[in-house]
Design a protein around this motif. Structure first.
Motif, short mmCIF file in Angstrom:
data_model
loop_
_atom_site.label_atom_id
_atom_site.label_comp_id
_atom_site.label_asym_id
_atom_site.label_seq_id
_atom_site.Cartn_x
_atom_site.Cartn_y
_atom_site.Cartn_z
N ARG A 219 0.84 -1.21 0.00
CA ARG A 219 0.00 0.00 0.00
C ARG A 219 0.87 1.26 0.00
O ARG A 219 1.96 1.26 0.57
N VAL A 220 0.35 2.32 -0.61
CA VAL A 220 1.05 3.61 -0.57
C VAL A 220 0.18 4.60 0.21
O VAL A 220 -0.96 4.86 -0.16
N THR A 221 0.75 5.11 1.29
CA THR A 221 0.06 6.13 2.10
C THR A 221 0.74 7.48 1.85
O THR A 221 1.87 7.54 1.39
N GLY A 222 0.03 8.55 2.17
CA GLY A 222 0.65 9.88 2.13
C GLY A 222 0.63 10.57 0.78
O GLY A 222 1.28 11.60 0.61
N ARG A 223 -0.10 10.04 -0.19
CA ARG A 223 -0.14 10.72 -1.49
C ARG A 223 -0.75 12.11 -1.36
O ARG A 223 -0.33 13.06 -2.03
N SER A 224 -1.73 12.26 -0.49
CA SER A 224 -2.41 13.56 -0.33
C SER A 224 -1.49 14.61 0.28
O SER A 224 -1.69 15.81 0.10
N THR A 225 -0.47 14.18 1.01
CA THR A 225 0.44 15.13 1.66
C THR A 225 1.65 15.44 0.78
O THR A 225 2.45 16.31 1.12
N TYR A 240 -4.80 4.96 8.14
CA TYR A 240 -4.19 6.11 7.47
C TYR A 240 -4.96 6.45 6.19
O TYR A 240 -5.33 7.60 5.94
N LEU A 241 -5.18 5.42 5.35
CA LEU A 241 -5.86 5.63 4.07
C LEU A 241 -7.31 6.12 4.28
O LEU A 241 -7.82 6.94 3.50
N LYS A 242 -7.95 5.63 5.34
CA LYS A 242 -9.32 6.08 5.67
C LYS A 242 -9.30 7.56 6.04
O LYS A 242 -10.13 8.35 5.56
N LEU A 243 -8.34 7.95 6.88
CA LEU A 243 -8.22 9.36 7.29
C LEU A 243 -7.90 10.25 6.09
O LEU A 243 -8.43 11.36 5.97
N GLU A 244 -7.01 9.75 5.21
CA GLU A 244 -6.67 10.51 4.00
C GLU A 244 -7.92 10.78 3.15
O GLU A 244 -8.12 11.88 2.65
N GLN A 245 -8.72 9.74 3.01
CA GLN A 245 -9.93 9.83 2.20
C GLN A 245 -10.91 10.84 2.79
O GLN A 245 -11.64 11.54 2.07
N GLU A 246 -10.88 10.92 4.12
CA GLU A 246 -11.78 11.85 4.82
C GLU A 246 -11.23 13.28 4.87
O GLU A 246 -11.84 14.17 5.45
N GLY A 247 -10.03 13.46 4.30
CA GLY A 247 -9.44 14.80 4.24
C GLY A 247 -8.76 15.24 5.52
O GLY A 247 -8.71 16.44 5.84
N ALA A 248 -8.20 14.29 6.26
CA ALA A 248 -7.51 14.61 7.52
C ALA A 248 -6.32 15.54 7.26
O ALA A 248 -5.73 15.53 6.19
N SER A 249 -5.97 16.33 8.28
CA SER A 249 -4.85 17.27 8.15
C SER A 249 -3.51 16.53 8.16
O SER A 249 -3.42 15.39 8.61
N PHE A 250 -2.49 17.21 7.67
CA PHE A 250 -1.13 16.65 7.64
C PHE A 250 -0.69 16.26 9.06
O PHE A 250 -0.11 15.21 9.27
N GLU A 251 -0.98 17.14 10.03
CA GLU A 251 -0.58 16.90 11.43
C GLU A 251 -1.24 15.63 11.98
O GLU A 251 -0.60 14.84 12.67
N GLU A 252 -2.51 15.46 11.65
CA GLU A 252 -3.26 14.30 12.12
C GLU A 252 -2.66 13.01 11.55
O GLU A 252 -2.49 12.01 12.25
N LEU A 253 -2.33 13.05 10.27
CA LEU A 253 -1.76 11.88 9.60
C LEU A 253 -0.35 11.58 10.14
O LEU A 253 0.01 10.42 10.36
#
Length: 312
Positions: A219-225, A240-253
């Protein structure tokens, strides 16, 4: 198996072990170098004193050349760069930044400099600032990655520069090595397969996770950041991927992955830690020594490209 890379680095085989944080310490580096490849100590974000101690311990275990991988974003990068020169390390690979400011110091100390790159533009820039060779790392690799695959990245970088190119990302056997030679590479860097060698001191759970991995487990995480990282899927990547999809902040991730690599490598928590590994993990079937692995890689590669004239 002589190539421009073996000549440049004074090693028997053009096989380099990746400088993986928390994984690539002196036992593994010495094991790879003793087997005829180039072992690397991963400095990661460790302080200079730790790196100096690692270098000195490696020297006790091998008389062959070995190197240090420096993550240039590390707060200790300046001090580690000096330690490398002071301790007479033969080779430095670099990532996450531009090593230009250290070039004259390293050159004066006789250090060969090999930046890890994921784009043609960065490859050209590194050649201009005095790099001796380059590691062209495709997105099949574990850990921090770029966008291009090894198959398309390596030939483009080979065409763009006049220094030797070392292929990395997705290489786990002689077929991958032979293919990399055909793409124009003069050497190969492997990470994931060396994690599962007997000399590697990572937690047994980490090794087992790689051996059990299937082709669909990467899996690749962090593409949104803008900081994509490849690891084996587990509870942490799922969250992580669930939070990314929900638009979580960089700090949260970031908070979710804090200390994640140490958690899996040292503590063996492969459910909640970051189990960094490349897509080649599914091709790693058993634990073996560094010598057994390198001998097998060389044997397989020789059988595939014998007579093709790629090396002597």
């Amino acid at each position: 198996m002589k190539t421009e890379v073996t000549e440049l680095l004074g090693i028997e085989y053009p096989i380099i072990q990746g400088g993986m944080a928390w994984v690539a310490e002196y036992h593994l580096a010495a094991g790879v170098s003793n087997a005829g490849g180039l072992g690397l100590i991963g400095a990661a974000s460790a302080p200079a004193d730790w790196v100096r101690e690692q270098i000195r311990e490696a020297k006790k275990l091998t008389d062959n050349p070995f190197g240090v991988n420096i993550m240039l974003m590390s707060p200790y990068a300046d001090e580690v760069a000096k330690v490398v020169a002071e301790e007479g390390v033969k080779v430095v690979t670099t990532g996450a930044g531009n090593p230009e400011k250290y070039m004259s110091m390293w050159k004066e100390a006789g250090v060969k400099v090999i930046p890890v790159v994921a784009s043609v533009a960065l490859a050209r820039r590194m050649e201009r600032c005095g790099a001796d060779a380059l590691v062209a790392e495709g997105c099949e690799a574990g850990g921090h990655i770029g966008e291009n695959t090894t198959m398309v990245l390596v030939p483009q970088i080979v065409d763009a520069v006049n220094i030797p190119v070392i292929a990395a990302g997705g290489i786990a056997d002689g077929r991958g090595m032979a293919a990399a030679f055909m793409l124009g590479a003069k050497g190969m860097q492997l990470g994931t397969h060396f994690v599962v060698t007997k000399e590697s001191i990572v937690h047994e759970n980490y090794k087992k996770a790689i051996i059990k991995a299937r082709d669909i487990d990467s899996r690749v995480t962090g593409r949104s950041t803008g900081h994509p990282v490849r690891a084996l899927r587990n509870q942490m990547t799922k969250e992580y991927l669930k939070l990314e999809q929900e638009g979580a902040s960089f700090e949260e991730l970031e908070h979710l992955t804090l200390g994640g690599l140490r958690k899996s490598v040292v503590e063996g928590d492969v459910a909640n830690g970051s189990v960094m590994a490349g897509q080649s993990a599914a091709m790693v079937k058993e634990e073996c020594t560094c010598k057994e692995l390198i001998d097998r890689l060389v044997r397989e590669t020789d059988a595939l490209i014998k007579g093709a004239g790629f090396y002597e």
